[in-house]
Design a protein around this motif. Structure first.
Motif, short mmCIF file in Angstrom:
data_model
loop_
_atom_site.label_atom_id
_atom_site.label_comp_id
_atom_site.label_asym_id
_atom_site.label_seq_id
_atom_site.Cartn_x
_atom_site.Cartn_y
_atom_site.Cartn_z
N TYR A 21 0.75 -1.33 -0.12
CA TYR A 21 0.05 -0.07 -0.06
C TYR A 21 0.77 1.11 -0.07
O TYR A 21 1.76 1.73 0.95
CB TYR A 21 -1.01 -0.16 1.19
N VAL A 22 0.55 1.80 -1.04
CA VAL A 22 1.48 3.25 -1.27
C VAL A 22 0.71 4.53 -0.83
O VAL A 22 -0.42 4.71 -1.50
CB VAL A 22 2.18 3.51 -2.54
N GLU A 23 1.20 5.42 -0.22
CA GLU A 23 0.43 6.75 0.13
C GLU A 23 0.63 7.39 -0.99
O GLU A 23 1.64 7.84 -1.62
CB GLU A 23 1.32 7.10 1.33
N ILE A 24 -0.73 8.11 -1.23
CA ILE A 24 -0.58 8.84 -2.49
C ILE A 24 -1.20 10.32 -1.99
O ILE A 24 -0.94 11.37 -3.16
CB ILE A 24 -1.65 8.33 -3.71
N GLY A 25 -1.65 10.63 -0.96
CA GLY A 25 -1.97 11.80 -0.74
C GLY A 25 -3.03 12.00 0.49
O GLY A 25 -3.52 11.06 0.95
N ALA A 26 -3.28 13.33 1.05
CA ALA A 26 -4.09 13.63 1.81
C ALA A 26 -5.68 13.46 1.34
O ALA A 26 -5.98 13.87 -0.14
CB ALA A 26 -4.13 14.76 2.44
N LEU A 27 -6.79 12.97 1.81
CA LEU A 27 -8.14 12.61 1.28
C LEU A 27 -8.64 14.04 0.54
O LEU A 27 -9.25 14.05 -0.56
CB LEU A 27 -8.96 12.28 2.27
N GLU A 28 -8.41 15.13 1.12
CA GLU A 28 -9.03 16.56 0.68
C GLU A 28 -8.42 16.96 -0.57
O GLU A 28 -8.98 17.59 -1.49
CB GLU A 28 -8.81 17.59 1.60
N GLN A 29 -7.41 16.20 -1.14
CA GLN A 29 -6.81 16.38 -2.61
C GLN A 29 -7.69 15.98 -3.73
O GLN A 29 -7.51 16.00 -4.69
CB GLN A 29 -5.47 15.83 -2.71
N PHE A 30 -8.58 14.97 -3.21
CA PHE A 30 -9.50 14.16 -4.15
C PHE A 30 -10.84 14.68 -3.87
O PHE A 30 -11.62 14.63 -2.94
CB PHE A 30 -9.40 12.70 -4.18
N LYS A 31 -11.39 15.41 -4.98
CA LYS A 31 -12.80 16.13 -4.80
C LYS A 31 -13.75 15.16 -5.59
O LYS A 31 -13.44 14.27 -6.61
CB LYS A 31 -12.67 17.53 -5.62
N PRO A 32 -15.01 15.14 -5.08
CA PRO A 32 -16.11 14.16 -5.67
C PRO A 32 -16.09 14.40 -7.05
O PRO A 32 -15.94 15.89 -7.43
CB PRO A 32 -17.09 14.62 -4.62
N PHE A 33 -16.36 13.49 -7.87
CA PHE A 33 -16.67 13.51 -9.35
C PHE A 33 -15.52 13.97 -10.11
O PHE A 33 -15.80 14.16 -11.53
CB PHE A 33 -17.64 14.48 -9.71
N ILE A 34 -14.47 14.57 -9.77
CA ILE A 34 -13.34 14.91 -10.62
C ILE A 34 -12.21 13.98 -10.34
O ILE A 34 -11.66 13.91 -9.34
CB ILE A 34 -12.94 16.29 -10.11
N GLY A 35 -11.79 13.45 -11.64
CA GLY A 35 -10.71 12.46 -11.23
C GLY A 35 -9.26 12.91 -11.25
O GLY A 35 -9.22 14.10 -11.56
N LYS A 36 -8.48 12.29 -10.69
CA LYS A 36 -6.95 12.61 -10.45
C LYS A 36 -6.06 11.60 -11.13
O LYS A 36 -6.21 10.38 -10.68
CB LYS A 36 -6.93 12.83 -8.96
N GLU A 37 -5.20 12.05 -11.94
CA GLU A 37 -4.01 11.19 -12.30
C GLU A 37 -2.92 11.03 -11.04
O GLU A 37 -2.62 12.04 -10.69
CB GLU A 37 -3.44 11.62 -13.48
#
Lengths: 814, 115
Positions: B10-26
């Motif tokens: 399991y690799v840490e990729i960032g804080a939850l708040e960096q991921f907004k609902p409905f908007i994908g992130k590469e």
């Protein structure tokens, strides 16, 4: 299966013969089958050649059984194989260049040939029939190279060919010997209505005209046609559609009895032992058929005969005809010309452009014509076959006697026999559809996927619906099955959604989907962008656009390419740029190693192959507004040089183009919107194929709307002529707003103008000046709060980060 | 495709708040390119960032609806839980497990060493 299988040979790889083979395969495995076809293709749906010509289907689409199917079923298929002779004594078939094939049973299904007029020049290049894929290819090829076509024969086939050629851009004249089109199926009244309809679609007619000669253009190709009265017209393509004749060559050469066609009895047997004939090549009880339904009926009987099963003899077919031209519904069955012994019932409605005629003999239905409204076609076909006595109920159904139509429709679905063919194109019976429904199909689409019914011309869709309703009874969900919503998430259409948003005061995409009971609570890629647009259009002041309901390009303000990179097109008003601007673009392109710099069709510069993360940086350095090359909005205003430099220019097209582009840029619309302004009628900036095209002349401007240079090429319609620049600006704004308010999401103006009608638009934006003012007022309101999206991103770090940045984590993969 | 959970790191990729609902992130981790989506119910999903369509292209820019996405290039409808392409199209894209620990997002990947 110890014993040797019997050999079944089919001559003619067409619809009739292959229908026999398909049915034989279902009934028995006693045969080893060989099929000879003279064309180089596997079996295809000849009826649908009209669609291939029209461009709505490809040859691949109309292939019924691909070669793999023959292999899977152990059938030997010999294509491009012309059978020359049958030895009916030793039971062998001879084809050019092939070993003789022995048979135990032989089917001749050689179809028919176009009747070629015996006139001088009939053998010139460019003179063809309309019978097979090759003819179709010649026609399509001619349409690309030549302008004028003549179709000889105003029957079913001739008219379908004409429409197809018109669709391919040819100037088409139908030459017909008598004064009634489709005179084998229609009376003068129906024929005249048909002619008017087809004229409106661009076909020209020469009625009561006899062709005397086809004239060579000097190179061996046809160049024109001369009529009996001495007149000539140009034609680089001549289609002979003056009738067909059964193809009996092989039968004749082999000593099999032939009249007009190959003579068969009620079990489809020819005069030679174990030799059968079906389809257009045969003659049964003095009749040769040229339509598909009788072929299927014959095939069904013959398949049972070959399988050794009991069958009703074939006793002939009552012939019903439908014309397969989009937008023209014509049906005819049985007797259609009144004679002294007939009672005639007619209803002609020149406002709705419908015509119905039913002929009775001693009170019984013997035939009729339906024009414009062919909902009762299926039922008429049955009545003409069974000749029932006309009663109150039937009369009500035909001519609207106050009976409830729905009840009657149910009765008809109930009273059909299981063996009755519902879908003539694919030979699907009512029984097959019923068992498909009983097997779990509950919509017309499901039935289409499973049985093929409605798949081809779609004419039988109402009947399939009736059967569905009849079989499912109370569990039939009419609304769901019949109505088409804007997408699979809802049964509501555009107008209903707009009305609900207005009435219920809805303000968010999610709210719309929730309140209107979307079956998919968060919607799909079709409805979410549509609702987002409608809300923005209805509530210009308060609606907050939802990026998550936008398609990628509009969400990121750039055009996604196939590899996930993006393109950047900066705004260049009117297609005018400057050395400074070009230098800036060149610097940016170099700095970011933009793989391609290209000029667009809309007079702009496109930087292609940009990484998503570089987009904001590039916009910042360009310091130019977004060119909206990705949006459902005003794309570009193309301009010609105009009076500023051009010696022909009468108006300042560049100035006007820039003004229009500055005025209407950034405004969301149902679909992309392209404009052009020209300074003279030479039209160098191509105003004729733009959503809004403007042509200047000495006295003012002409406005064209609904043009399109894309998939469906369409010439714009002249909306009006104006004298002043102010009027031009006002009417342009009014039209744009009218389109914004009435267009379906995704609908280009070319489709919009056809759906709504030019008159209606003219009334709303030109003639009714009060309404025009209101439209202009509303478009100004919408324009008032727009700003450049690139600049907005640059000022919003959160958005920039969320939408454009990638998270990178260094790691090694083992 | 089922991943062998024993192999996952399991690799840490960032804080939850960096991921907004409905908007994908590469998210790029070494050679992996993943498309990470946050759905309306707060869950996170990760798919290989490549549409299963034979002509290829990324998935990050998809439209998100429920636990599914619509491919930004050719509108394939893909289930986030397992990467299956839904009717009428067919195909599959690799899905990777995502966990949230103390507002931190981690993705389970096989054969990986952080550098």
């Amino acid at each position: 299966m110890g014993q040797q299988r019997k050999k079944l040979v089919l001559i003619g790889n067409g619809m009739a013969g292959m229908s026999v083979i398909e049915q034989v395969l279902k009934l028995t495995d006693q045969y080893e089958i060989t099929v000879f076809g003279s064309e180089p293709y596997p079996n295809y749906n000849r009826i649908q050649l009209s669609y291939v010509l029209e461009g709505s289907k490809t040859i691949d689409d109309i292939i019924l059984n691909p070669r793999a199917w023959y292999e899977e079923n152990g059938i030997v298929l010999r294509t491009s194989a012309v059978v020359t002779k049958i030895d009916t004594i030793n039971k062998k078939v001879y084809a050019d260049g092939l070993e003789p094939a022995a048979y135990d049973a032989l089917i001749i299904a050689t179809g028919s040939k176009p009747f070629v007029l015996p006139v001088p020049g009939a053998d010139l290049a460019g003179v063809i029939g309309f019978r097979d894929i090759h003819d179709c290819e010649v026609m399509l090829d001619s349409a690309r190279k030549y302008r004028n076509a003549v179709v000889i024969g105003g029957g079913l086939l001739g008219l379908e060919a004409s429409k197809g050629l018109v669709q391919n851009g040819m100037d088409v004249t139908v030459v017909h010997l008598v004064d009634t089109l489709m005179e084998r199926q229609l009376d003068k009244t129906a024929s005249d209505m048909l002619k008017a309809e087809l004229k409106a679609q661009g076909i020209k007619f020469r009625m009561s005209t006899k062709t005397n000669e086809l004239i060579s253009d000097g190179s061996g190709r046809v160049g024109g046609i001369r009529f009996e009265n001495g007149e000539t017209i140009e034609a680089q393509l001549v289609v002979m559609a003056a009738g067909i004749k059964p193809n009996t060559d092989v039968a004749k050469a082999s000593g099999i009895q032939v009249g007009r066609g190959i003579i068969v009895d009620d079990l489809l047997r020819t005069s030679a032992p174990d030799v059968y004939a079906v389809g257009e090549c045969c003659e049964h009880r003095d009749v040769c058929y040229g339509l598909v339904a009788p072929l299927f009926e014959q095939a069904t009987v013959l398949a049972k005969v070959l399988a050794g099963q009991d069958t009703q003899p074939y006793e002939g077919s009552s012939v019903a005809t439908k014309l397969k031209i989009s937008g023209v519904d014509v049906f005819s069955a049985g007797e259609f010309l009144e004679k002294p012994e007939h009672q005639v019932l007619t209803l002609s409605d020149s406002w709705k452009k419908t015509y119905k005629k039913v002929l009775l003999q001693e009170g019984r239905i013997v035939g009729g014509i339906l024009f414009g409204d062919v909902a009762l076609a299926q039922k008429m076909t049955k009545w003409v076959r069974t000749n029932p006595v006309m009663d109150e109920e039937m009369h009500g159904e035909l001519f609207g006697g106050g009976c409830c139509g729905k009840e009657n429709a149910m009765l008809s679905a109930a009273s059909m026999d299981d063996g009755e063919i519902v879908c003539g194109c694919n030979g699907v019976t009512k029984g097959t559809i019923v068992s498909c429904i009983q097997g779990g199909c509950t919509t017309v689409d499901a039935i289409k996927m499973s049985t093929g019914a409605t798949r081809s011309c779609g004419g039988c869709k109402p009947v399939v619906e009736q059967i569905l309703k009849y079989v499912l009874g109370d569990t039939y969900d009419g609304a769901a099955a019949k109505k088409e919503g804007i997408c699979g998430c809802t049964t509501l259409d555009r107008d209903e959604i707009i009305a609900a948003i207005r009435e219920k005061g809805l303000t968010h995409v999610r709210e719309v989907m929730h309140v209107l009971n979307w079956s998919n609570p968060e919607g799909c890629s079709k409805c979410r962008p549509a609702i987002n647009y409608y809300l923005g259009m209805l509530l210009p002041e308060e609606y907050e656009d939802e990026p998550e309901s936008r398609f990628v390009n509009e969400r990121l303000n750039a055009n996604i390419q196939k590899d996930g990179t993006f393109s950047v097109i900066p705004r260049m008003y009117g297609g005018v740029t400057s050395p400074e601007e070009l230098r800036k673009i060149a610097d940016v392109a170099e700095k970011y190693r933009v793989p391609m710099v290209k000029l667009t069709g809309g007079q702009r510069i496109d930087l292609l192959g940009v990484d998503k993360a570089d987009l904001p940086k590039i916009w910042e350095e360009l310091d130019m507004p977004s060119g909206y090359g990705y949006a459902k909005a005003l794309r570009t205003v193309k301009t010609c040089v105009g009076s500023l430099f051009c010696r022909f220019g009468t108006q300042d097209s560049i100035g006007m183009g820039i003004a229009l582009e500055k005025k209407f840029e950034r405004l969301n619309m149902p679909a992309k919107f392209k404009m052009a302004v020209n300074g003279c009628p030479r039209n160098c900036a191509e105003s004729g194929i733009k959503d809004l095209g403007i042509i200047g002349n000495d006295g003012g401007w002409e406005l064209y709307i609904g043009g399109n240079g894309g998939t469906k090429l369409r010439k714009g319609d002249l909306l009006c002529k104006v004298k002043t620049d102010e009027e031009l600006m006002a009417i342009s704004g009014a039209f744009i707003q009218y389109y914004r308010e009435n267009g379906k999401y995704g609908e280009r103006t070319s489709e919009f103008v056809e759906r709504v009608g030019l008159d209606e638009i003219e009334k709303a934006v030109v003639k009714d000046t009060e309404n025009r003012k209101l439209l202009v007022q509303r478009v100004e309101e919408a324009l008032a709060r727009l700003c450049d999206p690139w600049e907005a991103v640059l000022h919003d770090n959160a958005q920039r980060d969320q939408m454009y940045e990638t998270i990178q984590i260094p790691a090694e993969v083992k | 495709m089922e991943l062998n959970t024993l192999d996952l790191r399991y690799v840490e990729i960032g804080a939850l708040e960096q991921f907004k609902p409905f908007i994908g992130k590469e998210v790029r981790i070494g050679e992996y390119s993943l498309a990470v989506f946050r759905t309306s119910d707060g869950k996170l999903f990760a798919l290989e960032n490549r549409t299963p369509h034979k002509k290829g292209g990324p998935l990050t820019e998809a439209i998100v609806s429920g636990h599914t996405i619509y491919c930004p290039l050719r509108d394939l409808h893909i289930r986030l839980e397992d990467g299956k392409v839904l009717e009428p199209d067919t195909g599959e894209v690799q899905a990777y497990p995502v966990i949230i620990e103390n507002e931190t997002v981690k993705i389970g990947l096989p054969a990986i060493t952080l550098t």
